[in-house]
Write an enzyme that holds these catalytic residues in place. Structure first.
Site, PDB file in Angstrom:
ATOM      1  N   HIS A   1     -40.661  -0.749 -16.755  1.00 32.87           N
ATOM      2  CA  HIS A   1     -42.091  -0.932 -17.039  1.00 32.87           C
ATOM      3  C   HIS A   1     -42.923  -0.888 -15.765  1.00 32.87           C
ATOM      4  O   HIS A   1     -43.864  -1.666 -15.609  1.00 32.87           O
ATOM      5  CB  HIS A   1     -42.335  -2.240 -17.820  1.00 32.87           C
TER       6      HIS A   1
ATOM      7  N   GLY B   1     -33.233   5.270 -31.208  1.00 29.61           N
ATOM      8  CA  GLY B   1     -33.678   3.874 -31.127  1.00 29.61           C
ATOM      9  C   GLY B   1     -32.840   3.025 -30.198  1.00 29.61           C
ATOM     10  O   GLY B   1     -32.873   1.800 -30.262  1.00 29.61           O
TER      11      GLY B   1
ATOM     12  N   LEU C   1     -32.210   4.778 -24.920  1.00 28.08           N
ATOM     13  CA  LEU C   1     -31.606   5.711 -23.956  1.00 28.08           C
ATOM     14  C   LEU C   1     -32.349   7.053 -23.984  1.00 28.08           C
ATOM     15  O   LEU C   1     -31.847   8.067 -23.517  1.00 28.08           O
ATOM     16  CB  LEU C   1     -30.116   5.906 -24.246  1.00 28.08           C
ATOM     17  N   SER C   2     -33.544   7.036 -24.568  1.00 28.34           N
ATOM     18  CA  SER C   2     -34.457   8.181 -24.500  1.00 28.34           C
ATOM     19  C   SER C   2     -34.001   9.420 -25.247  1.00 28.34           C
ATOM     20  O   SER C   2     -33.981  10.528 -24.703  1.00 28.34           O
ATOM     21  CB  SER C   2     -34.716   8.581 -23.046  1.00 28.34           C
TER      22      SER C   2
ATOM     23  N   ASP D   1     -38.728   8.905 -18.337  1.00 24.56           N
ATOM     24  CA  ASP D   1     -37.682   9.404 -19.241  1.00 24.56           C
ATOM     25  C   ASP D   1     -37.602  10.928 -19.224  1.00 24.56           C
ATOM     26  O   ASP D   1     -36.525  11.518 -19.147  1.00 24.56           O
ATOM     27  CB  ASP D   1     -37.950   8.946 -20.676  1.00 24.56           C
TER      28      ASP D   1
HETATM   29  C1  GLA Z   1     -39.999   3.795 -22.104  1.00 27.50           C
HETATM   30  C2  GLA Z   1     -41.039   4.778 -21.577  1.00 27.50           C
HETATM   31  C3  GLA Z   1     -40.927   4.947 -20.052  1.00 27.50           C
HETATM   32  C4  GLA Z   1     -40.886   3.611 -19.337  1.00 27.50           C
HETATM   33  C5  GLA Z   1     -39.889   2.666 -19.999  1.00 27.50           C
HETATM   34  C6  GLA Z   1     -39.937   1.278 -19.419  1.00 27.50           C
HETATM   35  O1  GLA Z   1     -38.716   4.294 -21.975  1.00 27.50           O
HETATM   36  O2  GLA Z   1     -40.908   6.036 -22.201  1.00 27.50           O
HETATM   37  O3  GLA Z   1     -41.978   5.745 -19.591  1.00 27.50           O
HETATM   38  O4  GLA Z   1     -42.164   3.042 -19.286  1.00 27.50           O
HETATM   39  O5  GLA Z   1     -40.092   2.558 -21.406  1.00 27.50           O
HETATM   40  O6  GLA Z   1     -39.569   1.278 -18.094  1.00 27.50           O
END
Ligand code: GLA
Length: 374
Positions: free
Chosen positions: A23, A110, A113-114, A160
Site C-alpha cells: 500500500h 481473489g 497474487l494479482s 502488480d
Molecule cells: C493491490 C494493487 C496494487 C497495490 C497493492 C497493495 O494489489 O493493485 O497497486 O496497491 O494492492 O500494495
C-alpha cells in the site's frame, strides 16, 4: 474440444508476490515484488474479423467483443479486462487486430497474487503480437493499470502490472513507483525459502475498501502539503510525520504512519536482502504486517491468524500479508528443510482458529512476459 495447436502464439504474464512495500505504490513509494510461476497464458490467433473472441479453459461459453463497441463491455464479469485492454491499446495509437484468445490462468482468483494484472498484461502482449508490433513491457504495464482502473473500477497503483510484465526469474524488483526506476535484486535467501499461504476466505468489498484507503491517504497528503514541500507521502520521513500528529484526524494519521514507516522498511529490507541478512529481513516482514494490521487496517481476522501462526513457528523468520489485504495470501520466510513441519503447524492452528483451510504455494520466481510461437 479445445486444441492449443489451433492457435498461433502463447503469451503469458506472471502473478506476483510482493515481499515488502505494501500500500505504498500509489503514494510514490518503493515496492519489492517478484513475478511468480503462477501465470495467465493467452493462446492467440488473428481471426480476420472485427471482433475479439475470448474463451477460457475453466469457463463455459465465449465472449464476442466487437472492436467498435469496446467501452460497452465494462460490466462483463470476465471479459471487461480484455475489452479495457483492447480499447486502451487502440487509444494509445496501436493497431488493433481481431483475434481469438483462449485464456488459461493458474493464478488463483481473489488470492491477492494479482490474477487480474496477469490477465491484463498477457492480453495486451497478445494484442501487440498479432498486430506485428513490438512488446514494450513498461508501456504494457501502464496500459494494463489503466484497464484495471477504468474497466474494473480499482484505483490501483502500478506495482502488480509492472511486476506481471517486467519480472525476472530469481529476482525481486525494487521498483520506485514515482519514477518507475527499477533495480533487480537477486533473491538470495541463504538457508531459507519463501512460502505463500492463501487464507481462502471468500472476500468481498476488496475494491471499495481499497479505494477508500486510497482516498484517505490522498486526504492526508493534501493536509500535509500545506506544511511540507512534498509531492507524495513517500517523501515524508516518519519522524517528520510524527511531528504533525495533531494536524491530522487520527485515522488519517494512522494511514500516513503506515505509508511512511513502510517506505523506510523497504529500504532496510533491500539492504538486508543484498547482504543476505535474513534475520533482519524477517523482522521487517513482521513489522510490515503489524503496521498493515494496526495503522492501515487491511488485514482482518483470517490474515492475522495466518500470519501470527506463521510467526509463532520456530522455523519462521518472518511473515506478513501480501497484496491488497482483506483476505488473500501471506508470504513467510522459512528455514529450508522445515517447510513441511511449518505448513502442518500453520494449517492446524489456522484451521482451529478460523475454520478455514489454507492452501500453500511454492514461490517459484519467474519471468514477466513470456512468448512462444506454437
Ligand atoms: C493491490 C494493487 C496494487 C497495490 C497493492 C497493495 O494489489 O493493485 O497497486 O496497491 O494492492 O500494495
Amino acid at each position: 474440444m479445445i486444441d492449443i495447436r489451433d492457435y498461433k502464439y502463447s503469451v503469458s504474464a506472471a502473478g506476483r508476490v510482493n515481499l515488502i512495500g505494501e500500500h505504498v505504490d500509489y503514494c510514490g513509494g518503493r515496492v519489492m515484488p517478484c513475478a511468480l510461476s503462477l501465470r495467465n497464458t493467452v493462446y492467440v490467433r488473428p481471426n480476420g474479423e472485427d471482433v475479439l473472441r475470448i474463451r477460457w479453459t475453466d469457463l463455459e461459453g465465449e465472449a464476442v467483443l466487437r472492436l467498435d463497441r469496446l467501452p460497452a463491455y465494462k460490466d462483463l464479469k470476465h471479459a471487461k479486462y480484455h475489452a479495457g485492454c483492447a480499447a486502451l491499446w487502440r487509444e494509445a495509437g496501436h493497431r488493433l487486430v481481431g483475434c481469438d484468445m483462449l485464456m488459461d490462468c493458474t493464478v488463483p482468483f481473489g488470492s491477492g497474487l494479482s490474477s487480474s494484472a496477469a490477465i491484463e498484461v498477457s492480453t495486451l502482449a497478445a494484442l501487440a503480437l498479432v498486430a506485428g508490433e513490438r512488446i514494450d513491457p513498461v508501456e504494457i504495464a501502464l496500459l494494463a493499470r489503466r484497464a484495471e482502473e477504468e474497466y474494473a473500477g480499482v484505483h490501483c497503483g502500478i506495482m502488480d502490472q509492472y511486476a506481471a510484465a517486467n519480472g525476472r526469474a530469481g529476482h525481486a524488483m525494487l521498483l520506485d513507483c514515482k519514477t518507475l526506476a527499477c533495480e533487480y535484486i537477486p533473491v538470495a535467501l541463504g538457508d531459507c525459502v519463501l512460502v505463500i499461504a492463501n487464507c481462502n476466505k471468500p472476500h468481498s468489498l476488496v475494491e471499495s475498501k481499497y479505494n477508500e484507503r486510497r482516498g484517505e491517504v490522498e486526504e492526508a497528503l493534501a493536509i500535509l502539503k500545506k506544511k511540507e514541500p512534498i509531492s507524495c507521502l513517500a517523501e515524508l520521513p516518519p519522524k517528520k510525520l510524527r511531528g504533525y500528529g495533531s494536524l491530522l484526524p487520527p485515522i488519517l494519521f494512522r494511514r500516513a504512519l503506515h505509508v511512511c514507516t513502510e517506505c523506510e522498511r523497504v529500504d532496510l529490507a533491500a539492504r538486508a536482502m543484498r547482504k543476505g541478512d535474513m534475520e533482519t529481513f524477517g523482522v521487517l516482514l513482521n513489522a510490515s504486517h503489524a503496521s498493515l494490521r494496526d495503522y492501515y487496517e487491511v488485514t482482518g481476522t483470517e490474515l492475522d491468524s495466518l500470519a501470527h501462526a506463521a510467526q509463532a513457528h520456530p522455523a519462521c523468520l518472518g511473515s506478513r500479508m501480501t497484496g491488497a489485504g482483506f483476505g488473500g495470501c501471506t508470504v513467510s520466510l522459512v528455514k529450508k528443510g522445515e517447510e513441511e513441519a511449518f505448513k502442518a503447524y500453520v494449517q492446524e492452528r489456522y484451521q482451529r482458529e478460523t475454520g478455514y483451510t489454507p492452501t500453500f504455494y511454492p514461490a517459484e520466481l519467474s519471468d514477466g512476459i513470456v512468448v512462444q510461437t506454437l
